[in-house]
Design a protein around this motif. Structure first.
Motif, PDB file in Angstrom:
ATOM      1  N   ASN A  35      12.328  -4.303   8.024  1.00 56.54           N
ATOM      2  CA  ASN A  35      11.596  -3.302   7.554  1.00 56.54           C
ATOM      3  C   ASN A  35      12.276  -1.791   7.560  1.00 56.54           C
ATOM      4  O   ASN A  35      12.320  -1.194   8.463  1.00 56.54           O
ATOM      5  N   ASN A 380      -3.770  -6.288  -6.099  1.00 58.99           N
ATOM      6  CA  ASN A 380      -3.217  -5.187  -5.602  1.00 58.99           C
ATOM      7  C   ASN A 380      -3.208  -4.071  -6.585  1.00 58.99           C
ATOM      8  O   ASN A 380      -2.515  -2.803  -6.101  1.00 58.99           O
ATOM      9  N   ARG A 430       4.000   1.316   1.969  1.00 63.65           N
ATOM     10  CA  ARG A 430       2.692   0.407   1.613  1.00 63.65           C
ATOM     11  C   ARG A 430       2.857  -0.197   0.079  1.00 63.65           C
ATOM     12  O   ARG A 430       2.620  -1.218  -0.224  1.00 63.65           O
ATOM     13  N   ARG A 432       5.558  -0.897  -1.164  1.00 62.03           N
ATOM     14  CA  ARG A 432       6.643  -2.108  -1.201  1.00 62.03           C
ATOM     15  C   ARG A 432       5.863  -3.553  -0.698  1.00 62.03           C
ATOM     16  O   ARG A 432       6.111  -4.565  -1.371  1.00 62.03           O
ATOM     17  N   GLU A 433       5.020  -3.296   0.152  1.00 60.67           N
ATOM     18  CA  GLU A 433       4.050  -4.338   0.828  1.00 60.67           C
ATOM     19  C   GLU A 433       3.287  -4.937  -0.344  1.00 60.67           C
ATOM     20  O   GLU A 433       3.158  -6.109  -0.779  1.00 60.67           O
ATOM     21  N   LYS A 436       5.126  -7.148  -3.060  1.00 62.23           N
ATOM     22  CA  LYS A 436       5.622  -8.368  -3.104  1.00 62.23           C
ATOM     23  C   LYS A 436       4.619  -9.618  -3.593  1.00 62.23           C
ATOM     24  O   LYS A 436       3.393  -9.517  -3.359  1.00 62.23           O
TER      25      LYS A 436
END
Length: 438
Positions: A35, A380, A430, A432-433, A436
Motif C-alpha cells: 500500500n 464500483n 480509494r 485504486r481500491e 481493482k
C-alpha cells in the motif's frame, strides 16, 4: 544506517508502480510494499517502518527513501497524519552523495514531494478532444513542414497521451497524402464540420484542444487563418469557440500575425496561445514546431509528473523559440504569449503577477476518465465517478495553491499543501481500491 531498505527514484519513474513492485537497487532487493499511499503517508506495517526521505545530489536520483524497521504502539494508527512527526525521528547523518535533512520543516517538503509524485502518475485527465488544422501551404517546403508538425502532434496525443484516435481530428490541404490520418481538407467548411463533431462528442468539463499550424495574416485589424479557399477570420474562430461554453478550451494559433487573437478570443475557461505578440509580427514562425516537441515524449514535462500541462508546453515552446533566434544571431520576429484569465491582456511569462497561467497549468491532454471507469467493476462505477470529481476539485485547488505560492508565507503554503496532498492521497487510495478487478 543498518536495517534499512533504500530506494533510489529516477526522475521519470512512476512512484506508485515502483512501490508496488519488487525493485533492485545496486543488486539488492528492496522487498514489497502493498500500500504505497499509506506507506508514503507515514503508515507502518509490521515488517516495515517509518518513512525517511532525503534529497539526493547524485543524478539521476531525485530522492532516496529509507524504510526504517520500527515497532509501533498497539494503539497507534497508520494514518496519513502520522507523517507529521517524521522530522523528530530522523537521525542527522552525512552519507557520500547524500544531503541530510533535519527537523520537521526540513522533512515536510520531502514528504509532500513524495506524496505528490506518488499521485501524479495516476492523476486523472479530462476527456480530450483535439482538432489540428494545417493551413494552406503555398510552397512545397511548407507543405512538408506543416504535414510533419500535424502528424507528429497527432501521434503524440494518441500514442503517448493515450487520447483515442477518433478524438483527434486532423485537417490538411491534401487529404490524399495520408487518408487514414486526415479527417478532411483544410477548408473553412471542413473546419466548421470538425468543430461540430467535437461539440457532439465532448461533454461538460472536457478539454477541447484546437491547434492552428502554418500561415496566418492580418491587414492590421482583421486576422485571417489561411485555408484552401476562403480564409477563417477571427470572427469565424470566435463563432467556432462559442460552441464550447461547457468545456475548457485551448486554442493555439501558431501562425504569423496571430497576436491580436488574445484580445478577440479571450473568455471564460479559455486558454489562448499565439506565436506572436501583435499583428505586425508577420514573418514565418517556429513556435508550432516546438509546441509539438513539447508533447513528444513529454519533453515539456517540467515537474516530471508524467503529464504535460498547457502551461508547461507553452513555456517550453517559448524558451525554445528564444533559443532558436539567439543561436542564429537573428532578431526575434515572434514573441509567443498566453491569455487564460479572460481579460484579453496576454502575458509573455504567465504568473500570479500577470494573472495568467492558472487555467493553463491545470489542463493537460490525456486519456479520458471514461476509459478507466469502463475497466472498473460495474458495481464500483458510481462511487468512482464521485471520487474522480472530488479528485479533480482537489487537483484544481492544488494548481491554484501552487500558482499563489510566491505571494504566500512559506509556513502557510506548506500547511495548505500538506492538507490538500493528504486529501488527495485518501481519495486516490480509494480510487485504486475500486479500480481493482474483483
Amino acid at each position: 544506517m543498518r536495517n534499512e531498505n533504500r530506494w533510489e527514484l529516477p526522475h521519470s519513474i512512476n512512484l506508485a508502480a515502483f512501490c508496488t513492485n519488487r525493485a533492485r537497487v545496486r543488486g539488492r532487493s528492496v522487498g514489497w510494499v502493498s500500500n504505497p499511499a499509506a506507506v508514503f503517508a507515514g503508515g507502518l506495517k509490521p515488517t516495515t517502518g517509518m518513512i525517511v526521505l532525503k534529497a539526493c545530489r547524485a543524478r539521476p536520483c531525485n530522492w532516496w527513501v529509507s524504510i526504517r524497521p520500527q515497532k509501533r504502539r498497539p494503539d497507534s494508527k497508520p494514518t496519513l497524519r502520522n507523517a507529521s512527526h517524521l522530522g523528530s525521528e530522523m537521525r542527522t547523518e552525512r552519507l557520500p552523495g547524500k544531503l541530510s535533512l533535519t527537523g520537521r520543516m526540513a522533512a515536510l517538503p520531502a514528504v509532500l514531494a513524495a506524496l505528490w509524485l506518488l499521485m501524479a502518475g495516476s492523476l486523472s485527465a479530462q476527456s480530450t478532444h483535439a482538432l489540428i488544422v494545417a493551413s494552406a501551404s503555398g510552397e512545397e517546403q511548407f507543405k512538408e513542414q506543416f504535414w510533419d508538425w500535424g502528424t507528429r502532434l497527432q501521434r503524440a496525443l494518441t500514442d503517448q497521451m493515450h487520447v483515442p484516435k477518433e478524438d483527434v481530428l486532423f485537417l490538411f490541404e491534401d487529404p490524399a497524402k495520408g487518408a487514414p490520418l486526415v479527417f478532411g481538407k483544410s477548408t473553412k467548411s471542413e473546419l466548421m464540420r470538425a468543430a461540430e463533431k467535437l461539440d457532439a462528442d465532448s461533454k461538460e468539463g472536457d478539454l477541447v484542444f484546437i491547434v492552428l499550424l502554418g500561415h496566418g495574416s492580418s491587414d492590421g485589424n482583421n486576422y485571417k487563418f489561411n485555408l484552401v479557399g476562403p480564409d477563417a477570420t477571427a470572427a469565424d474562430l470566435e463563432q467556432l469557440l462559442g460552441r464550447f461554453s461547457r468545456q475548457d478550451v485551448v486554442l493555439v494559433a501558431a501562425t504569423p500575425s496571430s497576436g491580436g487573437l488574445t484580445r478577440t478570443l479571450a473568455g471564460k475557461n479559455r486558454v489562448i496561445m499565439t506565436a506572436t505578440k501583435s499583428e505586425l509580427e508577420n514573418n514565418q514562425t517556429v513556435f508550432g514546431g516546438y509546441l509539438v516537441e513539447a508533447f513528444e515524449n513529454r519533453a515539456g514535462d517540467a515537474d516530471k509528473n508524467g503529464r504535460v500541462s498547457m502551461l508547461e508546453a507553452y513555456l517550453y515552446s517559448r524558451k525554445k523559440v528564444e533559443d532558436w533566434y539567439e543561436e542564429r544571431q537573428k532578431l526575434a520576429t515572434e514573441h509567443p504569449q498566453l491569455d487564460d484569465d479572460g481579460n484579453g491582456r496576454a502575458s509573455s511569462v504567465p504568473s500570479a503577477q500577470t494573472g495568467d497561467g492558472l487555467l493553463a497549468g491545470r489542463l493537460s491532454p490525456g486519456s479520458p476518465t471514461e476509459t478507466v471507469l469502463a475497466a472498473a467493476p460495474a458495481g464500483n462505477q458510481k462511487e468512482l465517478r464521485e471520487l474522480q470529481a472530488a479528485k479533480k476539485k482537489v487537483e484544481a485547488d492544488l494548481a491554484a495553491l501552487r500558482y499563489r505560492k510566491s505571494s504566500m508565507e512559506d509556513m502557510e503554503y506548506q500547511k495548505n499543501l500538506e492538507k490538500l496532498l493528504l486529501e488527495l492521497a485518501r481519495t486516490d487510495g480509494r480510487i485504486r481500491e475500486l479500480e481493482k478487478p474483483r
